[in-house]
Motif scaffolding. Structure first.
Motif, PDB file in Angstrom:
ATOM      1  N   GLY A   1       0.799  -1.226   0.000  1.00 28.68           N
ATOM      2  CA  GLY A   1       0.000   0.000   0.000  1.00 28.68           C
ATOM      3  C   GLY A   1       0.829   1.274   0.000  1.00 28.68           C
ATOM      4  O   GLY A   1       0.344   2.337  -0.402  1.00 28.68           O
ATOM      5  N   LEU A   2       2.084   1.192   0.451  1.00 26.19           N
ATOM      6  CA  LEU A   2       2.930   2.392   0.482  1.00 26.19           C
ATOM      7  C   LEU A   2       3.213   2.944  -0.915  1.00 26.19           C
ATOM      8  O   LEU A   2       3.633   4.096  -1.050  1.00 26.19           O
ATOM      9  CB  LEU A   2       4.260   2.077   1.192  1.00 26.19           C
ATOM     10  N   VAL A   3       2.974   2.114  -1.925  1.00 24.64           N
ATOM     11  CA  VAL A   3       3.179   2.599  -3.292  1.00 24.64           C
ATOM     12  C   VAL A   3       2.198   3.726  -3.619  1.00 24.64           C
ATOM     13  O   VAL A   3       2.403   4.489  -4.568  1.00 24.64           O
ATOM     14  CB  VAL A   3       3.018   1.433  -4.294  1.00 24.64           C
ATOM     15  N   ALA A   4       1.143   3.864  -2.806  1.00 26.52           N
ATOM     16  CA  ALA A   4       0.156   4.921  -3.038  1.00 26.52           C
ATOM     17  C   ALA A   4       0.796   6.304  -2.955  1.00 26.52           C
ATOM     18  O   ALA A   4       0.339   7.244  -3.622  1.00 26.52           O
ATOM     19  CB  ALA A   4      -0.984   4.798  -2.022  1.00 26.52           C
ATOM     20  N   PHE A   5       1.832   6.457  -2.127  1.00 30.07           N
ATOM     21  CA  PHE A   5       2.494   7.764  -2.034  1.00 30.07           C
ATOM     22  C   PHE A   5       3.138   8.130  -3.368  1.00 30.07           C
ATOM     23  O   PHE A   5       2.989   9.260  -3.853  1.00 30.07           O
ATOM     24  CB  PHE A   5       3.548   7.753  -0.928  1.00 30.07           C
ATOM     25  N   ALA A   6       3.852   7.187  -3.967  1.00 30.81           N
ATOM     26  CA  ALA A   6       4.481   7.442  -5.261  1.00 30.81           C
ATOM     27  C   ALA A   6       3.431   7.719  -6.337  1.00 30.81           C
ATOM     28  O   ALA A   6       3.601   8.611  -7.186  1.00 30.81           O
ATOM     29  CB  ALA A   6       5.357   6.256  -5.666  1.00 30.81           C
ATOM     30  N   GLU A   7       2.331   6.972  -6.276  1.00 30.40           N
ATOM     31  CA  GLU A   7       1.260   7.183  -7.258  1.00 30.40           C
ATOM     32  C   GLU A   7       0.673   8.585  -7.138  1.00 30.40           C
ATOM     33  O   GLU A   7       0.469   9.279  -8.141  1.00 30.40           O
ATOM     34  CB  GLU A   7       0.166   6.144  -7.039  1.00 30.40           C
ATOM     35  N   SER A   8       0.392   9.007  -5.895  1.00 30.96           N
ATOM     36  CA  SER A   8      -0.210  10.329  -5.689  1.00 30.96           C
ATOM     37  C   SER A   8       0.758  11.434  -6.080  1.00 30.96           C
ATOM     38  O   SER A   8       0.365  12.434  -6.682  1.00 30.96           O
ATOM     39  CB  SER A   8      -0.622  10.476  -4.210  1.00 30.96           C
ATOM     40  N   TRP A   9       2.021  11.258  -5.736  1.00 34.42           N
ATOM     41  CA  TRP A   9       3.038  12.268  -6.068  1.00 34.42           C
ATOM     42  C   TRP A   9       3.168  12.409  -7.583  1.00 34.42           C
ATOM     43  O   TRP A   9       3.224  13.517  -8.118  1.00 34.42           O
ATOM     44  CB  TRP A   9       4.365  11.862  -5.435  1.00 34.42           C
ATOM     45  N   LEU A  10       3.214  11.279  -8.290  1.00 34.41           N
ATOM     46  CA  LEU A  10       3.321  11.314  -9.746  1.00 34.41           C
ATOM     47  C   LEU A  10       2.064  11.905 -10.384  1.00 34.41           C
ATOM     48  O   LEU A  10       2.147  12.657 -11.369  1.00 34.41           O
ATOM     49  CB  LEU A  10       3.568   9.897 -10.279  1.00 34.41           C
ATOM     50  N   THR A  11       0.911  11.573  -9.843  1.00 33.81           N
ATOM     51  CA  THR A  11      -0.342  12.110 -10.385  1.00 33.81           C
ATOM     52  C   THR A  11      -0.384  13.625 -10.264  1.00 33.81           C
ATOM     53  O   THR A  11      -0.802  14.334 -11.191  1.00 33.81           O
ATOM     54  CB  THR A  11      -1.542  11.486  -9.647  1.00 33.81           C
ATOM     55  N   ALA A  12       0.055  14.135  -9.101  1.00 40.56           N
ATOM     56  CA  ALA A  12       0.082  15.590  -8.908  1.00 40.56           C
ATOM     57  C   ALA A  12       0.993  16.261  -9.930  1.00 40.56           C
ATOM     58  O   ALA A  12       0.671  17.343 -10.448  1.00 40.56           O
ATOM     59  CB  ALA A  12       0.543  15.910  -7.487  1.00 40.56           C
ATOM     60  N   GLY A  13       2.114  15.632 -10.247  1.00 38.71           N
ATOM     61  CA  GLY A  13       3.041  16.222 -11.209  1.00 38.71           C
ATOM     62  C   GLY A  13       2.573  16.089 -12.646  1.00 38.71           C
ATOM     63  O   GLY A  13       2.609  17.054 -13.413  1.00 38.71           O
ATOM     64  N   LEU A  14       2.108  14.891 -13.024  1.00 38.14           N
ATOM     65  CA  LEU A  14       1.743  14.643 -14.412  1.00 38.14           C
ATOM     66  C   LEU A  14       0.442  15.330 -14.813  1.00 38.14           C
ATOM     67  O   LEU A  14       0.305  15.839 -15.928  1.00 38.14           O
ATOM     68  CB  LEU A  14       1.631  13.128 -14.651  1.00 38.14           C
ATOM     69  N   VAL A  15      -0.533  15.336 -13.915  1.00 37.87           N
ATOM     70  CA  VAL A  15      -1.855  15.878 -14.258  1.00 37.87           C
ATOM     71  C   VAL A  15      -1.944  17.376 -14.006  1.00 37.87           C
ATOM     72  O   VAL A  15      -2.506  18.118 -14.812  1.00 37.87           O
ATOM     73  CB  VAL A  15      -2.957  15.131 -13.457  1.00 37.87           C
ATOM     74  N   PHE A  16      -1.363  17.841 -12.893  1.00 39.99           N
ATOM     75  CA  PHE A  16      -1.524  19.254 -12.517  1.00 39.99           C
ATOM     76  C   PHE A  16      -0.219  20.046 -12.599  1.00 39.99           C
ATOM     77  O   PHE A  16      -0.219  21.245 -12.340  1.00 39.99           O
ATOM     78  CB  PHE A  16      -2.079  19.352 -11.096  1.00 39.99           C
ATOM     79  N   GLY A  17       0.876  19.358 -12.930  1.00 35.64           N
ATOM     80  CA  GLY A  17       2.155  20.047 -12.984  1.00 35.64           C
ATOM     81  C   GLY A  17       2.679  20.450 -11.629  1.00 35.64           C
ATOM     82  O   GLY A  17       3.566  21.302 -11.526  1.00 35.64           O
ATOM     83  N   ARG A  18       2.156  19.861 -10.577  1.00 33.27           N
ATOM     84  CA  ARG A  18       2.591  20.157  -9.213  1.00 33.27           C
ATOM     85  C   ARG A  18       3.634  19.126  -8.781  1.00 33.27           C
ATOM     86  O   ARG A  18       3.319  18.142  -8.101  1.00 33.27           O
ATOM     87  CB  ARG A  18       1.398  20.129  -8.251  1.00 33.27           C
ATOM     88  N   TRP A  19       4.869  19.353  -9.179  1.00 33.17           N
ATOM     89  CA  TRP A  19       5.938  18.434  -8.780  1.00 33.17           C
ATOM     90  C   TRP A  19       6.428  18.867  -7.403  1.00 33.17           C
ATOM     91  O   TRP A  19       7.224  19.792  -7.276  1.00 33.17           O
ATOM     92  CB  TRP A  19       7.070  18.471  -9.793  1.00 33.17           C
ATOM     93  N   LEU A  20       5.909  18.218  -6.399  1.00 33.27           N
ATOM     94  CA  LEU A  20       6.226  18.614  -5.027  1.00 33.27           C
ATOM     95  C   LEU A  20       7.664  18.241  -4.691  1.00 33.27           C
ATOM     96  O   LEU A  20       8.096  17.109  -4.940  1.00 33.27           O
ATOM     97  CB  LEU A  20       5.273  17.927  -4.045  1.00 33.27           C
ATOM     98  N   ALA A  21       8.375  19.197  -4.129  1.00 32.44           N
ATOM     99  CA  ALA A  21       9.750  18.920  -3.697  1.00 32.44           C
ATOM    100  C   ALA A  21       9.741  18.044  -2.440  1.00 32.44           C
ATOM    101  O   ALA A  21       8.739  17.985  -1.713  1.00 32.44           O
ATOM    102  CB  ALA A  21      10.464  20.239  -3.414  1.00 32.44           C
ATOM    103  N   LEU A  22      10.832  17.356  -2.234  1.00 33.93           N
ATOM    104  CA  LEU A  22      10.988  16.521  -1.031  1.00 33.93           C
ATOM    105  C   LEU A  22      12.161  17.077  -0.217  1.00 33.93           C
ATOM    106  O   LEU A  22      13.258  16.506  -0.217  1.00 33.93           O
ATOM    107  CB  LEU A  22      11.233  15.067  -1.421  1.00 33.93           C
TER     108      LEU A  22
END
Length: 255
Positions: free
Chosen positions: A106-127
């Motif tokens: 289930g932890l893969v959900a973090f990577a999925e959400s992070w990628l979705t934010a970047g690919l769909v909305f252009g919100r590449w959140l920094a870490l």
């Protein structure tokens, strides 16, 4: 430990072909799109981290909650639950091992959400705090598996416990501050929220995505782990008590 590892491996094999696991993994990107669409349309781009953290924790808890109940229900349906209870191997260790495996998936959900934010909305959140974010995810995964084990004894006692399982998701999300920070809650509600490990996880994970200094990391990680350990010990104690009762009265196959 050998039994625990075997249970982990068994659950990973089952998860590969489980449509429920696939469904939860597909839900995280969809939830991210919904949450970020709301924040983008309202001009609150500063809430992008919420749109990534909330789907991650919601998917993790939902997957663990479902597995905690279904692993007992499935063994009962296959007619193997009686054999598992009769063996010397502790059923609680098997439950914890299988839940630990599913939370790791289930932890893969973090990577999925992070990628979705970047690919769909252009919100590449920094870490800016990657070590803290990773430690928070691992601690949350362990605590999720331990806490979800509390549900398994209910399924040993009554198959109709699925109703409880279904009603524990969204109230848990709201009370734990996954969607709205606990600091925004009424004063009388905050102490109740703080006894749920996800309230500490959501705060720490959101803060780890912010560029500002990250305070009190170790105390917050300790709170997540201690609350998760308390949930795990409660789950093991309840399961042992329930198994003792059904063995004494011979009612395991009658419920």
């Amino acid at each position: 430990m050998r039994l625990f590892v075997t249970a982990v491996r068994w659950q990973l094999l089952l998860a590969r072909n489980s449509p429920d696991t696939l469904q939860v993994c597909l839900t995280a990107p969809l939830l991210t799109i919904v949450f970020l669409a709301v924040s983008e349309s309202s001009g609150r781009t500063d809430l992008s981290a919420y749109g990534v953290v909330a789907p991650t924790l919601m998917s993790l808890w939902l997957l663990s909650l479902y597995t905690a109940g279904e692993l007992i229900a499935e063994e009962r349906a296959l007619g193997t639950l009686e054999g598992m209870v009769a063996t010397p191997a502790p059923l609680g260790v098997v439950v914890l091992g299988r839940l630990s495996a599913i939370t790791a998936v289930g932890l893969v959900a973090f990577a999925e959400s992070w990628l979705t934010a970047g690919l769909v909305f252009g919100r590449w959140l920094a870490l800016p705090h990657p070590a803290a974010a990773l430690a928070c995810l691992l601690a949350t995964g362990a605590s999720t598996a331990a806490t979800a084990s509390v549900l398994s004894p209910l399924f040993v006692l009554m198959p109709s416990a699925r109703t409880v399982q279904n009603t524990l998701s969204y109230p848990f999300y709201l009370l734990s501050g996954v969607l709205v920070p606990v600091s925004h809650f009424p004063g009388w509600l905050r102490p109740m929220a703080r006894i749920i490990f996800l309230s500490w996880s959501s705060d720490l994970l959101r803060d780890s995505l912010a560029p500002t200094p990250l305070p009190s990391v170790l105390p917050r990680l300790t709170a997540i782990l201690l609350l998760g350990a308390a949930g795990g010990l409660l789950g093991l104690a309840l399961l042992r008590r329930v198994l003792t009762a059904v063995r004494r009265h011979g009612t395991l196959s009658q419920v």
